[in-house]
Design an enzyme around this catalytic site. Structure first.
Site, PDB file in Angstrom:
ATOM      1  N   GLU A 184       9.782  -6.978  -8.343  1.00  0.00           N
ATOM      2  CA  GLU A 184      10.000  -8.163  -7.522  1.00  0.00           C
ATOM      3  C   GLU A 184       9.766  -9.371  -8.412  1.00  0.00           C
ATOM      4  O   GLU A 184       8.780  -9.421  -9.152  1.00  0.00           O
ATOM      5  CB  GLU A 184       9.029  -8.191  -6.340  1.00  0.00           C
ATOM      6  CG  GLU A 184       9.227  -9.402  -5.444  1.00  0.00           C
ATOM      7  CD  GLU A 184       8.276  -9.464  -4.250  1.00  0.00           C
ATOM      8  OE1 GLU A 184       8.486 -10.323  -3.392  1.00  0.00           O
ATOM      9  OE2 GLU A 184       7.322  -8.656  -4.202  1.00  0.00           O
ATOM     10  N   ASN A 210       7.430  11.493 -22.355  1.00  0.00           N
ATOM     11  CA  ASN A 210       7.143  12.884 -22.693  1.00  0.00           C
ATOM     12  C   ASN A 210       8.363  13.477 -23.391  1.00  0.00           C
ATOM     13  O   ASN A 210       9.479  13.410 -22.852  1.00  0.00           O
ATOM     14  CB  ASN A 210       6.817  13.682 -21.424  1.00  0.00           C
ATOM     15  CG  ASN A 210       5.500  13.240 -20.811  1.00  0.00           C
ATOM     16  OD1 ASN A 210       4.452  13.341 -21.427  1.00  0.00           O
ATOM     17  ND2 ASN A 210       5.553  12.714 -19.593  1.00  0.00           N
ATOM     18  N   GLN A 241       1.585  -8.080  -9.439  1.00  0.00           N
ATOM     19  CA  GLN A 241       1.377  -7.161  -8.308  1.00  0.00           C
ATOM     20  C   GLN A 241       1.745  -5.727  -8.664  1.00  0.00           C
ATOM     21  O   GLN A 241       2.665  -5.474  -9.437  1.00  0.00           O
ATOM     22  CB  GLN A 241       2.295  -7.523  -7.121  1.00  0.00           C
ATOM     23  CG  GLN A 241       1.955  -8.737  -6.343  1.00  0.00           C
ATOM     24  CD  GLN A 241       3.033  -9.023  -5.288  1.00  0.00           C
ATOM     25  OE1 GLN A 241       3.955  -8.244  -5.065  1.00  0.00           O
ATOM     26  NE2 GLN A 241       2.924 -10.176  -4.649  1.00  0.00           N
ATOM     27  N   HIS A 291      -4.356  -1.829 -16.728  1.00  0.00           N
ATOM     28  CA  HIS A 291      -2.950  -1.467 -16.882  1.00  0.00           C
ATOM     29  C   HIS A 291      -2.477  -0.525 -15.775  1.00  0.00           C
ATOM     30  O   HIS A 291      -3.278   0.090 -15.088  1.00  0.00           O
ATOM     31  CB  HIS A 291      -2.655  -0.844 -18.266  1.00  0.00           C
ATOM     32  CG  HIS A 291      -3.635   0.192 -18.718  1.00  0.00           C
ATOM     33  ND1 HIS A 291      -4.554  -0.038 -19.716  1.00  0.00           N
ATOM     34  CD2 HIS A 291      -3.832   1.463 -18.317  1.00  0.00           C
ATOM     35  CE1 HIS A 291      -5.283   1.044 -19.909  1.00  0.00           C
ATOM     36  NE2 HIS A 291      -4.867   1.974 -19.073  1.00  0.00           N
ATOM     37  N   VAL A 324      -8.056   4.978 -12.393  1.00  0.00           N
ATOM     38  CA  VAL A 324      -8.967   5.364 -13.480  1.00  0.00           C
ATOM     39  C   VAL A 324      -9.879   4.172 -13.761  1.00  0.00           C
ATOM     40  O   VAL A 324      -9.404   3.048 -13.919  1.00  0.00           O
ATOM     41  CB  VAL A 324      -8.181   5.719 -14.767  1.00  0.00           C
ATOM     42  CG1 VAL A 324      -9.149   6.064 -15.898  1.00  0.00           C
ATOM     43  CG2 VAL A 324      -7.244   6.890 -14.527  1.00  0.00           C
ATOM     44  N   HIS A 327       6.723  -1.370  -5.868  1.00  0.00           N
ATOM     45  CA  HIS A 327       7.257  -2.179  -6.966  1.00  0.00           C
ATOM     46  C   HIS A 327       6.125  -2.779  -7.794  1.00  0.00           C
ATOM     47  O   HIS A 327       4.973  -2.748  -7.402  1.00  0.00           O
ATOM     48  CB  HIS A 327       8.156  -3.304  -6.432  1.00  0.00           C
ATOM     49  CG  HIS A 327       7.446  -4.282  -5.531  1.00  0.00           C
ATOM     50  ND1 HIS A 327       7.649  -4.319  -4.171  1.00  0.00           N
ATOM     51  CD2 HIS A 327       6.521  -5.250  -5.784  1.00  0.00           C
ATOM     52  CE1 HIS A 327       6.892  -5.267  -3.638  1.00  0.00           C
ATOM     53  NE2 HIS A 327       6.189  -5.844  -4.601  1.00  0.00           N
ATOM     54  N   GLU A 371       1.588   0.466 -19.209  1.00  0.00           N
ATOM     55  CA  GLU A 371       1.497   1.519 -20.225  1.00  0.00           C
ATOM     56  C   GLU A 371       2.588   2.527 -19.910  1.00  0.00           C
ATOM     57  O   GLU A 371       2.508   3.265 -18.921  1.00  0.00           O
ATOM     58  CB  GLU A 371       0.122   2.186 -20.193  1.00  0.00           C
ATOM     59  CG  GLU A 371       0.006   3.333 -21.193  1.00  0.00           C
ATOM     60  CD  GLU A 371      -1.348   4.054 -21.149  1.00  0.00           C
ATOM     61  OE1 GLU A 371      -1.382   5.223 -21.551  1.00  0.00           O
ATOM     62  OE2 GLU A 371      -2.340   3.445 -20.714  1.00  0.00           O
ATOM     63  N   PRO A 375     -17.238  10.589 -21.497  1.00  0.00           N
ATOM     64  CA  PRO A 375     -16.323  10.188 -22.566  1.00  0.00           C
ATOM     65  C   PRO A 375     -15.114  11.119 -22.671  1.00  0.00           C
ATOM     66  O   PRO A 375     -15.217  12.315 -22.420  1.00  0.00           O
ATOM     67  CB  PRO A 375     -17.186  10.268 -23.831  1.00  0.00           C
ATOM     68  CG  PRO A 375     -18.359  11.105 -23.484  1.00  0.00           C
ATOM     69  CD  PRO A 375     -18.502  11.149 -21.997  1.00  0.00           C
ATOM     70  N   GLN A 393      -0.808   5.871 -12.292  1.00  0.00           N
ATOM     71  CA  GLN A 393      -2.102   5.310 -11.878  1.00  0.00           C
ATOM     72  C   GLN A 393      -2.254   3.863 -12.321  1.00  0.00           C
ATOM     73  O   GLN A 393      -1.484   3.387 -13.148  1.00  0.00           O
ATOM     74  CB  GLN A 393      -3.234   6.121 -12.523  1.00  0.00           C
ATOM     75  CG  GLN A 393      -3.283   5.942 -14.033  1.00  0.00           C
ATOM     76  CD  GLN A 393      -3.602   7.199 -14.797  1.00  0.00           C
ATOM     77  OE1 GLN A 393      -3.346   8.304 -14.338  1.00  0.00           O
ATOM     78  NE2 GLN A 393      -4.153   7.037 -15.992  1.00  0.00           N
TER      79      GLN A 393
END
Length: 291
Positions: free
Chosen positions: A142, A80, A155, A25, A276, A94, A76, A256, A224
């Site tokens: 795009e 906040n 992409q 993601h 990540v 993009h 994702e 973990p 990320q």
């Protein structure tokens, strides 16, 4: 990790090529979760896969895509509490969505009040039909005309200051393949597509180098990409070696996450873009719990 000092670096680096990886993601922040969900589902055709609220941490997430998270790349979204806008910066480019009829999709988006920033038509000097739209927070999508594909969310484009160094970093640290590289001297940029399979079948990273531009602002909107791995510890060893050669740094040692027990490690590339790495089995277990 005892004894790993004795392992020659080429053996450590081999792990990134053998590991089973895929894009999981992209994580980014939005100012109004329901507004974005409405736009992505009604205008872009995504499905809302799950939503969670973490009141003790004062944020909510929504996961959207074109298929289940077990097999598809998804976005994702993070909201906040109380923050209604973010700075996207100059570095993020993009996301892209492959569709069989760009003209029809643009018509639908326009009818629902979407912001079309480039009308559909062939790319300059080529035949591929594309268009650009902006979501309510200003993120650019795009739209690319293609035949049927298992992965329409195809992409993530980021701008980098040294393309050859970035290519080498993603090949060595993340085991990606350079799928193609294209220089466009009349428009003064070069792009490189990197990924784990053919770009018409899966999600790829599109890195863009604009002639003479070596630095970009990151803003605070895009966060990320997450990529799966069979072993975060081995993967972190590889990244650690590569950062010593090419730059970047590990920002979270492998292990973990407290409370969830999913093993991850995270790092920055030479331009400061964050990735990540998430343990494959832990990720699938996490999804099962959320059923």
């Amino acid at each position: 990790m005892a004894g790993s000092e004795a392992v020659p670096s080429e053996h450590v680096l081999e792990w990134a090529q053998k590991d089973k990886r895929r894009f999981l993601h992209a994580v980014y922040r939005v100012g109004d979760l329901d507004r974005t969900i409405k736009f992505y589902t009604e205008c872009l055709g995504m499905q809302l896969l799950r939503k969670r609220d973490i009141p003790e941490e004062k944020y909510s997430n929504a996961f959207l895509g074109f298929g289940p998270e077990e097999s598809h790349f998804v976005v994702e979204l993070t909201y906040n509490y109380g923050v209604d806008s973010y700075d996207i910066g100059t570095g993020f480019g993009h996301f892209a969505i492959a569709t069989q009829d760009v003209y029809k999709l643009v018509e639908d988006i326009r009818a629902k009040g979407g912001n079309i920033t480039r009308e559909p038509g062939p790319v300059k000097g080529g035949t591929t039909v594309i268009a650009f739209v902006k979501d309510p927070d200003g993120y650019v999508f795009e739209l690319i005309q293609r035949g049927p594909t298992p992965e329409p969310l195809c992409q993530v484009m980021l701008r980098v200051g040294d393309l050859d160094k970035s290519i080498k970093f993603y090949e060595k640290a993340l085991g990606m393949k350079l799928l193609r590289k294209k220089d466009n001297p009349e428009h003064k940029y070069t792009i490189a597509m990197l990924g784990y399979a053919d770009e018409y079948e899966t999600t790829v990273l599109e890195l863009t180098y604009n002639y003479g531009v070596t630095e970009y602002t990151k803003g605070n909107a895009y966060a990320q990409v997450a990529i799966s791995t069979d072993d975060v510890y081995k993967s972190a060893e590889v990244v650690n070696l590569v950062t010593q050669e090419l730059g970047g740094k590990i920002t979270r040692q492998p292990g973990p996450i407290p409370g969830i027990n999913t093993k991850i490690t995270s790092f920055l590339d030479p331009d400061g873009w964050k990735t990540v790495l998430v343990d494959n089995e832990d990720f699938l277990k996490e999804l099962e719990k959320k059923e």
